[in-house]
Design a protein around this motif. Structure first.
Motif, short mmCIF file in Angstrom:
data_model
loop_
_atom_site.label_atom_id
_atom_site.label_comp_id
_atom_site.label_asym_id
_atom_site.label_seq_id
_atom_site.Cartn_x
_atom_site.Cartn_y
_atom_site.Cartn_z
N TYR A 1 0.81 -1.24 0.00
CA TYR A 1 0.00 0.00 0.00
C TYR A 1 0.83 1.27 0.00
O TYR A 1 0.30 2.35 -0.19
N ALA B 1 -7.26 8.04 5.01
CA ALA B 1 -7.87 7.39 3.85
C ALA B 1 -9.34 7.77 3.76
O ALA B 1 -10.06 7.78 4.76
N ILE C 1 -6.17 7.83 -1.13
CA ILE C 1 -5.24 8.19 -0.05
C ILE C 1 -4.09 9.01 -0.62
O ILE C 1 -3.54 8.67 -1.66
N SER D 1 -0.89 9.11 -0.21
CA SER D 1 -0.04 8.16 0.52
C SER D 1 1.31 8.75 0.92
O SER D 1 1.95 8.22 1.81
N LEU E 1 -5.61 1.36 4.36
CA LEU E 1 -6.32 0.98 3.14
C LEU E 1 -6.46 -0.54 3.01
O LEU E 1 -7.30 -1.03 2.26
N ASP F 1 -11.74 5.15 -0.83
CA ASP F 1 -10.47 4.42 -0.91
C ASP F 1 -9.38 5.19 -1.62
O ASP F 1 -8.47 4.60 -2.21
N TYR G 1 -1.79 5.36 5.38
CA TYR G 1 -1.97 4.60 4.14
C TYR G 1 -2.20 3.11 4.37
O TYR G 1 -2.90 2.45 3.62
N HIS H 1 0.28 3.12 -3.06
CA HIS H 1 -1.09 3.04 -3.57
C HIS H 1 -1.55 4.33 -4.26
O HIS H 1 -2.29 4.28 -5.23
#
Lengths: 786, 212
Positions: free
Chosen positions: A315, A628, A634, A636, A453, A632, A450, A318
């Motif tokens: 992630y 987040a 983010i 990150s 997620l 969904d 992050y 992500h």
């Protein structure tokens, strides 16, 4: 500002070169500590049917043997970001899940006696068949997490594509191989029910919380102290926290301080590794090479347990599923699987090498199929310079950059057009020369949120949101004007002390040599927070910002005192040459020594707004790092650098060996704080990345034994294998970091493996390539060619 | 991993079957090997190995899985442990076949699982080392056969205690000095595990004799 940006030599180096470094094994913080040796599982998967410690206990100098059962009685499973089918404990209890897993700890008067006695612990096992590859684990249903993400409408866009590339990529399991392995000195205090541990831990300090939870202690009862120096980490030493818990439990059980220094066999087999990831990409392109639809099917092997911070490798990137490209319609399925191999963890690049091996490999395959130069395809898709800050489909906010300029730069510096001509000439001579390109966005300063997620929005709603990325620093001026800075970034050889001295010198009008920087982190003393530590290339972006903020607060106090002394307004005071000077009136000045003396000796005289003591602790958190979102997405990471590489290789058709003829890398890491350290970081990332491209891989036999268990078999790049690197820079300062700097030490571990892989694809005219490209592997590719 | 080895014995296959299953007799042919005791279906032995200054003792035990006197095929499950070096699990299939009228070919298929340090070091060389050590064994066997008649003296039934292990009185072996075996460095580090495998083979071959 005069020192930041200068290629200052590292203040750390003289001590290191003279053999005066202070590493964990040089420390003797608790005289009389006993020595531990770890008894480890011989099997990748087995039930423990009996442990006989009697012979070990009867050995000379042995104080005690602590088994996994004993440890389990004193600890709890380590928490992780996702619920996991198997509890992860500091030592195995009834079942071993990887070869090398701790089974018992023998404690003796010295290390020799401990090792001898450890060999006398007889463990009986009932063997089981291990799961050793991600796809075997998937097939067996050994799945710990399965999440799907859709941004835009990739299915619809795929139907519009002129070219669909479907390809499976496997990124191998490898590691950081630091020169110094793990080390722990644990001292349980029975009176206070508290544990003090000296260890070469590197953060993230989220793992301090994880360790405390496993020990059943409140955070304030677990005191961690890091040594001044650490012999490299590249992420791996985050994993030492499991041994903090193990040795903490042993110290508690036996009532003595315990010392454990890991050896190389233990380190390679049982410290940690990067994830092995199988990614099946489905990508849609227009006939002109525009990437319009992108789907990732990721199977991530995190080893025997979901060990925190995993599944973070999956992630961390992500927000950057689109890489440096404008594609808006993206989906991803992320499955985390468990195998019977050592649990994974941090390793330089942390998810980036895996992501870009698939994404940039796809770009190269598409370009070849379309018959368009890969540089043209990349250029067609890159985010444009006027689009920043650029929000990606999955939520990252790319802070700044000029990706096309970087690509143009690397093409110019590498002489790309000429290289293509040379390649054509070489082919006429029957030589197999190939050129590979990679363009990667390099995130740094990760968002604490992050990893959440990995949980669904509903699951996330059940716990407190996590966001930001906090770092702290402390600065103090002594009564005679000396300056000491305490940083909380646990450097592992990167030269943080040097850069910190530059940052502080600029703000106080001093020279870097005037600044003492203390890199020791003591969780009872330092200014640290949950995000502190040395990961996600966060020193340049956020570590330096905390230092700058603390230094600025000290500078403001000095200026206020100086204005009082010089009878002028604060705004008119500037600090330079060790003095506070009235702007435009160089004779009106007072030394910092005099100001510091007054602040300490004459507190009654302090003007309003100046508190006594001249000591400042400051915290900062990078902006734009929200938790987040329900959709969904983010943000990150806070900062995003860019790397564009051109690799030129030649494949020997008789031996399968790959020679790098030329390698050029252009970075945009924002403001460069110290260009000398920048080159060091880029070289290091490049060597690490070239290592996994050509040599490095953790190899297991069919029983799950690691067979690359020493440096004779786990081949790192050495001076003779390291190819020449030319690097070049573009600087677009980050608007989101205090000094405009971005991380840059990980970029080449993301770009170099796939750039070399693409060059080999180009040389051989093939698509399927697996890393590392060792001569036997390449020879097999050659044999399989028509 | 699976290893395949074979050697030739210069006696007819019927005799070979008897000799090679007489563990107590052939154990001394194995460099460094010693059979210690037998209990029921389990045979226990050790192999002493020396590589330069390093000496190790591998303890092995073997149990009989199947024995086909008709086709002269024996299958043995074996386990060897050295607390320093790790464990070895093996399933060995030994097949004897006539090689002309006067000789016997012995084919060994060894399915070997190793653990610990044994497994970590240089499996690549193991097959060559196995062949090398097996050659020594075969040579010693030839010497033995030349010196003694190939008749087999079976212990009387009364030799076998009703229960408990029966100790086997045999001379302490000289450790097999691997440094004296001409090999490449890679082969040298693979040797200990081969020795474990081979002692198991030897133990197992002998096992058959006992069960007849």
């Amino acid at each position: 500002m005069t020192w930041v940006g200068k290629p200052l030599k590292r203040i750390e180096d003289e001590a290191l070169l003279r053999g005066r470094g202070r590493f964990i094994d040089d420390m003797d913080p608790v005289p009389g500590a006993y020595h531990a040796a770890v008894v480890r599982s011989l099997y990748a998967s087995a039930l423990i049917t009996g442990i006989d410690t009697s012979a070990a206990l009867a050995s000379p100098g042995v104080l005690g043997v602590v088994t996994g059962r004993d440890v389990a009685d004193m600890t709890k499973p380590f928490p992780a970001a996702i619920d996991t089918p198997v509890a992860y404990m500091a030592a195995a209890v009834d079942e071993v899940r990887y070869a090398g897993e701790p089974v018992a700890v023998v404690v003796a008067r010295d290390r020799y006696l401990a090792e001898d006695a450890a060999e006398k612990v007889v463990v009986d096992y009932e063997r089981r068949t291990p799961l050793l590859t991600p796809l075997d684990a998937l097939e067996s249903g050994s799945v710990a997490s399965d999440r799907s993400f859709v941004y835009g409408d990739p299915v619809e866009r795929l139907s519009e594509a002129d070219l669909v590339v479907r390809h499976s990529f496997t990124f191998p399991r490898w590691t950081g191989a630091p020169m110094e392995c793990f080390g722990v000195v644990a001292d349980w205090s029975p009176g206070e029910e508290a544990l003090t541990v000296w260890t070469n831990f590197q953060g993230p300090f989220t793992l301090h919380t994880v360790a405390a939870a496993a020990l059943g202690l409140t955070r304030s009862k677990l005191r961690l102290i890091t040594p001044e120096d650490s012999g490299g980490s590249f992420g791996v030493k985050a994993g030492v926290y499991a041994y903090v818990v193990l040795m903490g439990a042993v110290s508690r059980k036996l009532g003595v301080p315990v010392r454990w220094i890991e050896d190389r066999l233990e380190h390679l087999a049982a410290s940690g590794a990067s994830t092995e990831r199988v990614t099946e990409i489905t990508a849609g392109f227009t006939s002109s090479g525009e990437l319009i639809s992108l789907h990732y099917d990721n199977v991530e092997d995190v080893g025997a347990y979901v060990r925190a911070p995993e599944p973070a490798t999956l992630y961390r990137m992500h927000g950057s599923l689109n890489g440096g490209y404008k594609v808006r319609d993206i989906s991803a399925r992320n499955r985390v699987v468990l195998t019977n191999r050592c649990p994974t963890g941090l390793n330089r690049g942390f998810g980036g090498p895996q992501l870009y091996f698939a994404l940039e490999g796809t770009m190269a395959i598409a370009a070849a199929r379309l018959g368009i130069d890969p540089a043209v395809v990349a250029r067609r898709n890159l985010v444009e310079a006027d689009e920043f800050p650029y929000t990606t489909p999955s939520g990252a906010i790319y802070d700044s950059g000029d990706y096309p300029a970087c690509l143009d730069d690397v093409l110019t510096v590498s002489g790309y057009a000429d290289r293509r001509h040379m390649q054509a000439d070489a082919r006429k001579e029957g030589r197999w020369v190939g050129i590979g390109i990679a363009c990667v966005v390099e995130p740094s300063v990760s968002n604490m949120g992050y990893i959440s997620l990995a949980a669904t929005p509903d699951e996330r709603a059940a716990s407190l949101p996590k966001s930001g990325n906090t770092e702290g620093a402390t600065i103090a001026m002594s009564p005679t004007g000396g300056v000491v800075v305490q940083i909380s970034t646990t450097p592992q050889g990167q030269g943080h002390r040097t850069v910190a001295s530059q940052v502080v010198a600029d703000r106080l009008g001093l020279e870097p040599g005037d600044i003492e920087v203390v890199s020791v982190l003591d969780t009872h003393v330092n200014a640290w927070s949950i995000a502190s530590g040395n990961y996600s290339s966060r020193f340049a972006g956020i570590g330096s910002a905390a230092i700058a903020k603390a230094a600025t607060e000290l500078a403001d106090a000095i200026k206020t005192l100086a204005a009082d002394e010089l009878e002028c307004s604060v705004e008119d005071v500037e600090l330079r040459g060790g003095k506070a000077v009235v702007k435009g009136a160089p004779d009106a000045a007072v030394s910092l020594r005099r100001i510091a003396g007054r602040a300490h000796w004459n507190a009654e005289s302090l003007p309003a707004g100046v508190s006594p003591g001249l000591r400042f602790t400051s915290f900062v958190s990078a902006p734009n790092l929200a938790a987040a979102a329900d959709d969904d997405t983010i943000a990150s990471s806070a900062a995003h650098g860019f790397v564009a590489d051109v690799a030129v290789v030649e494949v020997d058709r008789d031996t399968g060996s790959v020679t790098i003829l030329d390698y050029t890398s252009t970075h945009d890491a924002g403001t460069l704080l110290n260009p000398r350290l920048v080159e060091g970081q880029i070289s290091g990332g490049f060597v690490h990345g070239a290592g996994v491209a050509l040599l490095e891989r953790l190899v297991y036999d069919e029983d799950g034994n690691l067979i690359t268990s020493s440096f004779m078999d786990y081949l790192c790049m050495t001076a003779t294998e390291v190819p020449p690197l030319r690097s070049s820079h573009i600087e677009t300062p980050s608007p989101f970091t205090a000094l405009g700097a971005k991380g840059l030490g990980e970029g080449n571990t993301m770009s170099t493996p796939v750039a070399i892989a693409n060059a080999v694809r180009d040389a051989l005219g093939i698509e399927k390539v697996e890393l590392p490209l060792t001569p036997p592997r390449v020879w097999e590719l050659l044999e399989a060619m028509p | 991993m699976e290893m395949m080895n074979s050697f030739v014995v210069s006696i007819p296959v019927d005799e070979s079957w008897l000799v090679l299953t007489d563990l107590e007799r052939i154990a001394p042919c194995m460099p460094g090997a010693k059979l210690n005791e037998v209990e029921g279906n389990e045979y226990r032995g050790v192999v002493k190995v020396k590589v330069g200054p390093i000496a190790a003792t591998y303890e092995g035990k073997a149990t009989f899985v199947s024995l086909d006197a008709e086709d002269r095929v024996a299958v043995i499950k074996a386990f060897g442990r050295d607390l320093r070096q790790g464990n070895a699990d093996a399933v060995i299939t030994a097949t004897l076949s006539p090689n002309g009228d006067s000789e016997t070919t012995v084919d060994l298929v060894t399915d070997l699982s190793l653990s610990g340090k044994l497994a970590s070091f240089g499996k690549s060389g193991i097959e060559d080392v196995a062949a090398n050590v097996l050659r020594q064994f075969a040579d010693n066997l030839e010497v033995l056969l030349a010196a003694e008649p190939s008749e087999v003296v079976r212990p009387a039934d009364s030799d076998q205690p009703a229960d408990g292990p029966r100790p086997i009185d045999s001379a302490e072996p000289e450790p097999m000095d691997l440094a004296s075996v001409a090999m490449t460095p890679v082969l040298k580090r693979a040797l200990p595990l081969v020795v474990v495998a081979l002692v198991v083979v030897v133990v197992c071959l002998g096992l058959k004799r006992r069960r007849r």
